[in-house]
Design an enzyme around this catalytic site. Structure first.
Site, short mmCIF file in Angstrom:
data_model
loop_
_atom_site.label_atom_id
_atom_site.label_comp_id
_atom_site.label_asym_id
_atom_site.label_seq_id
_atom_site.Cartn_x
_atom_site.Cartn_y
_atom_site.Cartn_z
N VAL A 168 0.86 -1.19 0.00
CA VAL A 168 0.00 0.00 0.00
C VAL A 168 0.90 1.24 0.00
O VAL A 168 1.68 1.44 0.94
CB VAL A 168 -0.93 0.02 1.23
N HIS B 275 2.99 3.50 6.31
CA HIS B 275 2.39 2.83 7.47
C HIS B 275 3.48 2.11 8.24
O HIS B 275 4.39 1.55 7.66
CB HIS B 275 1.27 1.87 7.08
#
Ligand code: AMP
Length: 125
Positions: free
Chosen positions: A105, A109
């Protein structure tokens, strides 16, 4: 240098277009449970701003965003009792970046993993 893809799944979570299982939300960050956990505790912490990787974030985010993000990671570890002094006895942070880092993604993160004894950090190739 970095081009942010506004259609990535975490951007959609931040816009409220898809649901998430929130642990904590702050002014600049969101922490939520990973949909496919690899440990009893597996939480993702993301900045709300459009940053692709850790290096992108660290070079372009404001001091307020960087402080908030780091404190949110620590807060989640404390909340879920994976800090070394707490019940689960430790945790690991992982942030995959780019193709070789196997980042799926393209929105920064940090994975917080814990809840049992974790294996070795990387498998030798
Ligand atoms: P990475 O390989 O570091 O990019 O990891 C992406 C992580 O996002 C994986 O651990 C996925 O299980 C997780 N993930 C993907 N979609 C969602 C979602 N909708 N909600 C929560 N976690 C997700």
């Amino acid at each position: 240098m970095y081009v942010y893809d506004t259609d990535n799944i975490f951007a959609k979570i931040l816009r409220g277009e898809i649901p998430n299982n929130t642990v904590v939300e702050t002014e600049h960050s969101l922490a939520f449970h990973d949909i496919n956990p690899h440990a009893p505790v597996h939480v993702l912490v993301i900045p709300k701003g459009p940053y692709v990787t850790f290096d992108h974030f660290a070079s372009e985010a404001s001091d307020a965003e960087i402080i908030d993000f780091n404190r949110t990671v620590a807060k989640v570890a404390e909340m879920l009792e994976v800090t070394p002094g707490a019940g689960h006895g430790g945790y690991r942070l992982i942030s995959n970046a780019g193709e070789a880092g196997v980042q799926e993604v393209p929105h920064l993160h940090v994975h917080i993993a814990g809840g049992h004894r974790l294996g070795r950090m990387l498998s030798p190739r």
